[in-house]
Scaffold this motif. Structure first.
Motif, short mmCIF file in Angstrom:
data_model
loop_
_atom_site.label_atom_id
_atom_site.label_comp_id
_atom_site.label_asym_id
_atom_site.label_seq_id
_atom_site.Cartn_x
_atom_site.Cartn_y
_atom_site.Cartn_z
N GLU A 402 0.70 -1.04 -0.08
CA GLU A 402 -0.10 0.04 -0.08
C GLU A 402 0.70 1.31 0.08
O GLU A 402 1.19 1.79 0.95
CB GLU A 402 -0.96 0.06 1.29
N THR A 490 -1.99 2.57 -4.13
CA THR A 490 -3.39 2.47 -3.64
C THR A 490 -3.79 3.79 -3.19
O THR A 490 -3.01 4.55 -2.83
CB THR A 490 -3.65 1.68 -2.47
N TYR A 495 -8.30 -3.66 -3.19
CA TYR A 495 -7.52 -3.78 -4.18
C TYR A 495 -8.14 -4.35 -5.34
O TYR A 495 -7.41 -4.29 -6.56
CB TYR A 495 -6.46 -4.48 -3.49
#
Length: 499
Positions: A402, A490, A495
């Protein structure tokens, strides 16, 4: 030793060589932790059979005293029978000469036994290193029943891609029950030697799916198509594009621990000659690759006995190759084939000889793992989410699942090469990520064997992306120490590409 004692010793050896054969006695679990006491017990046991300590010392050729208790000795058949009657003896086996049976994977790894590499010589072939492995590790019935296949050769084309072992067995059974005289089974190439034992005597051949469609075209263009099956040819060496990652190979990312890049390394695991029950079979799987890696670790441990587990792993990962023998990027089996990435092979394909001299290693104090994995062992591993992200652990890889804001991770390398070395950094940034290394140069000398550096990563755009891959390499004229990098940019906590 006096002359008379020499004559007596020579007489014993002459009698042994004339009348005896080599037998192996297995005694099971050791009765002593001290190896010298275990060997002494073997001498005492033989003395009761042979009549004297001198006879026992001359007879015994090897004492097994570490993993279990046993010995090899030159005995007559009668002496071997008397030894077998002792209550301490579990079994007596005549020595047998076994021919070496293996595939070409050792040659492929540069570890040919007949022309030993420097690693084999310097590690003494891994002698005294014990390996302990925990290895974690068409045509449907309806179609065949509705078609008259008696006496014919059946063509089946499998257009899916994946594990086919059980499916192929079912096909064999259905074709045989239908009375067919042969089977041509076409599937996407997987480089796996699927067995044809299920054909039970009828002609069977496995072909690539392209060949299968050529056969189908031929059948449709001829009023009376004729089948001719010839023995297969093996193509080896430089004519084969290798290495590549097999379809069944374990792939990343790690779902439970995405901050640890997995897999670590790739190794030969396709069509390996392996022991099974009372024979040998060609088998494929991660269970075939694991012994190759374990063997390489044994050689490295023999060469560098003071290296930690983390250092041995680092040497293997940072020295691996991501290219085939022609310098082209390694491929991974998929539909279609693709260029492999760290989620296919980790650091790359294992290179034992380069791992013997990695230059730098990423070492880890075992206590450091507690900073990142505070887990309670239940049905599923539940880890404390307040622990530090594992991408701060000094692994020979970096995985950021992330990346929303700029972050820094720290790594420490230890020089295991020449005392005075200077390394420069080379960065291959993942797509959409800006990477900087500070300092960009590492200097090692007699007083400074360890260096710490920081890797800064920042997203170049805001997007709900997927993983992209890069690398960081420390290099000089002697070494290239490469670690893989996986980063996912992200902007939200989900996701998937689609909701």
């Amino acid at each position: 030793m006096a002359r008379k004692e020499y004559d007596k010793h020579d007489h014993i050896l002459q009698r042994i060589s004339a009348d005896c054969n080599l037998y192996i006695a297995y005694l099971g679990e050791k009765k002593h932790d001290d190896p010298t006491l275990v060997t002494a017990s073997h001498h005492d046991m033989l003395s009761t059979i042979l009549g004297s300590k001198e006879e026992a010392l001359a007879s015994i050729t090897y004492s097994y005293k570490h993993g279990f208790s046993g010995f090899a000795a030159m005995l007559t058949e009668e002496q071997a029978e008397h030894l077998a009657e002792l209550p301490e003896v579990i079994s007596i086996t005549p020595n047998q000469k076994h021919e070496l049976m293996t595939t070409r994977s050792w040659d492929f790894l540069g570890l040919n036994y007949k022309t030993p590499s420097e690693l084999l010589r310097r590690s003494n072939y891994g002698e005294d290193i014990i390996i302990g492995i925990i290895d974690t590790g068409s045509c449907s019935k309806e179609v065949l029943n509705g078609t008259s296949i008696n006496g014919k050769v059946v063509l089946c084309i499998e257009v899916t891609f994946g594990p086919l072992r059980n499916f192929v067995k079912d096909i064999y059974a259905d074709v045989i029950r239908g009375g067919a005289s042969g089977l041509i089974f076409a599937l996407y190439t997987t480089d796996i030697l699927l067995t044809t034992e299920g054909c039970q005597g009828i002609a069977c051949v496995l072909v690539d799916i392209d060949i299968g469609f050529q056969v189908a075209t031929y059948i449709g263009s001829e009023s009376l198509p004729i089948v001719k099956i010839e023995p297969a040819n093996s193509i080896i060496g430089n004519q084969v594009l290798a290495p590549k990652v097999a379809i069944f190979s374990s792939r990343g990312p790690s779902i439970k621990y995405p901050t640890v890049l997995k897999p670590d390394i790739a190794a030969p695991g396709v069509n390996i000659l392996a022991a099974k029950e009372d024979g040998y079979v060609f088998d494929s799987g991660t269970s075939m690759a694991a012994p190759h890696v374990a063997g390489v670790v044994a050689l490295l441990k023999a060469l560098h006995p003071r290296w930690s587990h983390a250092a041995l792993k680092s040497a293997i990962v940072t020295s691996a190759s991501t290219e085939d023998e022609y310098g082209m990027p390694m491929l991974a089996e998929a539909l279609p084939r693709k260029v492999a990435d760290p989620f296919d092979y980790g650091g790359g394909n294992i290179n034992p000889n380069r791992a013997a001299d990695p230059g730098l290693v990423y070492d880890i104090d075992p206590r450091d793992y507690n900073k990142f994995f505070a887990c309670k062992i239940k049905k599923y591993d539940i880890c404390n989410i307040t622990t530090l992200p594992a991408y701060h652990l000094n692994l020979p890889s970096i995985s950021i699942p992330e990346l929303r804001h700029p972050i820094k991770v720290q790594r420490t390398v230890t020089n295991v090469g020449n005392v005075d070395e200077v390394y420069q950094s080379a960065i291959h940034s993942p797509l959409g990520v800006k990477i900087d290394v500070e300092p960009p140069t590492l200097v090692f000398n007699v007083t400074k064997k360890v260096n710490t550096f920081k890797v800064s990563m920042a997203p170049l755009w805001k997007v709900q992306g997927d993983y992209s891959f890069g690398s960081l390499t420390w290099y000089n004229e002697h070494h290239a120490v490469r670690i893989p990098i996986a980063v996912r940019i992200t902007i939200r906590d989900f996701y998937a590409d689609v909701a």
